[in-house]
Design a protein around this motif. Structure first.
Motif, mmCIF file in Angstrom:
data_model
loop_
_atom_site.group_PDB
_atom_site.id
_atom_site.type_symbol
_atom_site.label_atom_id
_atom_site.label_comp_id
_atom_site.label_asym_id
_atom_site.label_seq_id
_atom_site.Cartn_x
_atom_site.Cartn_y
_atom_site.Cartn_z
ATOM 1 N N GLU A 77 -51.641 51.119 34.843
ATOM 2 C CA GLU A 77 -51.183 50.791 33.395
ATOM 3 C C GLU A 77 -49.726 50.805 33.363
ATOM 4 O O GLU A 77 -49.073 50.044 32.573
ATOM 5 C CB GLU A 77 -51.900 51.719 32.355
ATOM 6 C CG GLU A 77 -51.695 51.201 31.135
ATOM 7 C CD GLU A 77 -52.107 52.538 30.026
ATOM 8 O OE1 GLU A 77 -51.879 52.550 28.976
ATOM 9 O OE2 GLU A 77 -53.062 53.030 30.430
ATOM 10 N N GLN A 78 -49.028 51.795 33.884
ATOM 11 C CA GLN A 78 -47.801 51.840 33.836
ATOM 12 C C GLN A 78 -46.990 50.669 34.448
ATOM 13 O O GLN A 78 -45.856 50.114 34.285
ATOM 14 C CB GLN A 78 -46.980 53.109 34.468
ATOM 15 C CG GLN A 78 -47.539 54.437 33.664
ATOM 16 C CD GLN A 78 -47.258 55.833 34.364
ATOM 17 O OE1 GLN A 78 -47.284 55.793 35.817
ATOM 18 N NE2 GLN A 78 -46.924 56.650 33.673
ATOM 19 N N CYS A 79 -47.580 50.341 35.879
ATOM 20 C CA CYS A 79 -47.026 49.118 36.445
ATOM 21 C C CYS A 79 -46.879 47.879 35.596
ATOM 22 O O CYS A 79 -45.986 46.978 35.542
ATOM 23 C CB CYS A 79 -47.924 48.922 37.759
ATOM 24 S SG CYS A 79 -47.412 50.094 38.905
ATOM 25 N N ARG A 80 -48.354 47.509 34.915
ATOM 26 C CA ARG A 80 -48.481 46.489 34.117
ATOM 27 C C ARG A 80 -47.451 46.296 32.743
ATOM 28 O O ARG A 80 -46.795 45.643 32.404
ATOM 29 C CB ARG A 80 -49.833 46.326 33.422
ATOM 30 C CG ARG A 80 -50.717 45.849 34.657
ATOM 31 C CD ARG A 80 -52.171 45.492 33.872
ATOM 32 N NE ARG A 80 -52.868 46.878 33.474
ATOM 33 C CZ ARG A 80 -53.607 47.449 34.632
ATOM 34 N NH1 ARG A 80 -53.929 46.669 35.642
ATOM 35 N NH2 ARG A 80 -54.279 48.340 34.190
ATOM 36 N N THR A 81 -47.204 47.714 32.207
ATOM 37 C CA THR A 81 -45.833 47.817 31.123
ATOM 38 C C THR A 81 -44.825 47.429 31.707
ATOM 39 O O THR A 81 -44.024 46.979 30.921
ATOM 40 C CB THR A 81 -45.964 49.266 30.813
ATOM 41 O OG1 THR A 81 -47.491 49.630 30.312
ATOM 42 C CG2 THR A 81 -44.941 49.315 29.765
ATOM 43 N N LEU A 82 -44.349 47.758 33.064
ATOM 44 C CA LEU A 82 -43.212 47.364 33.575
ATOM 45 C C LEU A 82 -43.185 46.036 34.124
ATOM 46 O O LEU A 82 -42.337 45.501 34.758
ATOM 47 C CB LEU A 82 -42.831 48.373 34.781
ATOM 48 C CG LEU A 82 -42.365 49.800 34.486
ATOM 49 C CD1 LEU A 82 -42.350 50.805 35.230
ATOM 50 C CD2 LEU A 82 -41.331 49.854 33.603
ATOM 51 N N ARG A 83 -44.313 45.409 33.767
ATOM 52 C CA ARG A 83 -44.510 43.902 34.331
ATOM 53 C C ARG A 83 -44.264 43.938 35.702
ATOM 54 O O ARG A 83 -44.144 42.755 36.270
ATOM 55 C CB ARG A 83 -43.338 42.992 33.806
ATOM 56 C CG ARG A 83 -43.389 42.954 32.293
ATOM 57 C CD ARG A 83 -42.048 42.228 31.643
ATOM 58 N NE ARG A 83 -42.075 41.868 30.226
ATOM 59 C CZ ARG A 83 -42.402 40.980 29.400
ATOM 60 N NH1 ARG A 83 -43.077 40.079 29.874
ATOM 61 N NH2 ARG A 83 -42.584 41.262 27.896
ATOM 62 N N LEU A 84 -45.029 44.725 36.457
ATOM 63 C CA LEU A 84 -45.518 44.651 37.898
ATOM 64 C C LEU A 84 -46.846 44.419 38.116
ATOM 65 O O LEU A 84 -47.449 45.178 38.434
ATOM 66 C CB LEU A 84 -44.782 45.992 38.620
ATOM 67 C CG LEU A 84 -43.534 46.418 38.370
ATOM 68 C CD1 LEU A 84 -43.346 47.971 38.703
ATOM 69 C CD2 LEU A 84 -42.516 45.486 38.867
ATOM 70 N N THR A 126 -48.483 44.483 41.727
ATOM 71 C CA THR A 126 -48.269 45.904 42.118
ATOM 72 C C THR A 126 -49.512 46.451 41.643
ATOM 73 O O THR A 126 -50.206 47.406 42.033
ATOM 74 C CB THR A 126 -47.107 46.468 42.098
ATOM 75 O OG1 THR A 126 -46.049 45.643 42.895
ATOM 76 C CG2 THR A 126 -47.071 47.816 42.612
ATOM 77 N N GLU A 129 -44.165 43.970 45.716
ATOM 78 C CA GLU A 129 -43.951 43.272 44.350
ATOM 79 C C GLU A 129 -42.966 42.070 44.628
ATOM 80 O O GLU A 129 -43.102 40.748 44.020
ATOM 81 C CB GLU A 129 -43.497 43.879 43.237
ATOM 82 C CG GLU A 129 -43.262 43.550 41.762
ATOM 83 C CD GLU A 129 -44.533 43.060 41.325
ATOM 84 O OE1 GLU A 129 -44.197 42.121 40.350
ATOM 85 O OE2 GLU A 129 -45.424 43.686 41.381
#
Length: 257
Positions: free
Chosen positions: A10-17, A20, A49
């Motif tokens: 979820e944190q990766c998606r928030t950071l647009r990763l 990854t 990434e």
């Protein structure tokens, strides 16, 4: 109960990763199995990434280029044409000429490899991160004429104008109206020093005037295109590579009497 990797994903998606986020479980399992250090883990995550983004960007640029066929160096018959040797091809592959806004003019009859070589160079440039547009001269004239009132032509025009390398196929294949010739001149004028060109033609630049119908305009166009240029001449006596390797439906068979 949430899975152990969901919070990280979820944190990766928030950071647009996004890529990854999908791969993080596999990367962490591999890190545990191989005993990666924190430094090694960060390196692998960020490298993954970056590779995904480079692949997506390359796919986008390939779509925007609109190559009629995917023709690469691997299938280019270097030894079967006379326009360029291995040393010259290696120089072209370095792509310094794109940075310097050079013009490559490929002259010769149909089927000898002009379009193949220009496409292979275009794909190679995309793999190195350049934006490329491939378009026939006939289609380019249409886009220039219609870009103000059709969305498709407007989008195509904008992508061409942002390109680092513009490949124009079949230049001077037919005669053009005066207004078309002026549109082509205006296009060359605007892109001069902004992009590199590859032009393929079965006519030499000295013949272009009769197709544009205006010697003065032709001279102005050539002054810009030939200022920094290389002309590759495919031998007119060279057999058509396209015909040599064409696919056939009926193979010759001996008929017993």
């Amino acid at each position: 109960m949430s899975q152990p990797y969901e919070r990280l994903q979820e944190q990766c998606r928030t950071l647009r990763l996004a890529e990854t986020a999908k791969e993080i479980p596999s990367l962490l399992r591999e890190a545990e199995a191989k005993g990666w250090t924190y430094h090694e883990l960060m390196h692998e995550v960020l490298s993954y990434e970056l590779k995904c983004r480079e692949r997506k960007n390359s796919e986008k640029l390939m779509k925007w280029a609109e190559f009629p066929d995917i023709l690469t160096f691997e299938s280019f018959c270097l030894e079967e044409q006379s326009a360029i040797g291995e040393k010259q091809l290696n120089v072209l592959k370095e792509l310094s000429w794109v940075e310097e806004c050079f013009t490559l003019i490929m002259m010769g009859p149909t089927g000898v490899g002009k379009t193949h070589l220009s496409t292979a160079l275009g794909i190679h440039a995309i793999e190195r991160g350049y934006q490329v547009s491939f378009i026939s001269m006939e289609r380019l004239i249409y886009v220039l004429k219609s870009q103000e009132y059709t969305n498709k032509s407007k989008t195509r025009y904008k992508r061409i104008m942002k390109s680092d390398l513009i490949i124009i196929d079949d230049v001077m294949y037919m005669a053009y109206e005066p207004q078309d010739a002026h549109l082509f001149f205006q296009f060359i004028y605007e892109m001069y020093d902004q992009a590199a060109f590859i032009l393929t033609s079965n006519k030499g630049p000295n013949e272009w005037g009769k197709f544009l119908g205006d010697p003065t305009l032709t001279t102005a166009i050539l002054d810009r295109l030939l200022h920094r240029s290389e002309i590759l001449t495919f031998d007119e006596k060279q057999n058509s590579i396209r015909m040599k390797y064409r696919k056939v439906l009926f193979k010759e068979q001996s008929v017993e009497s």
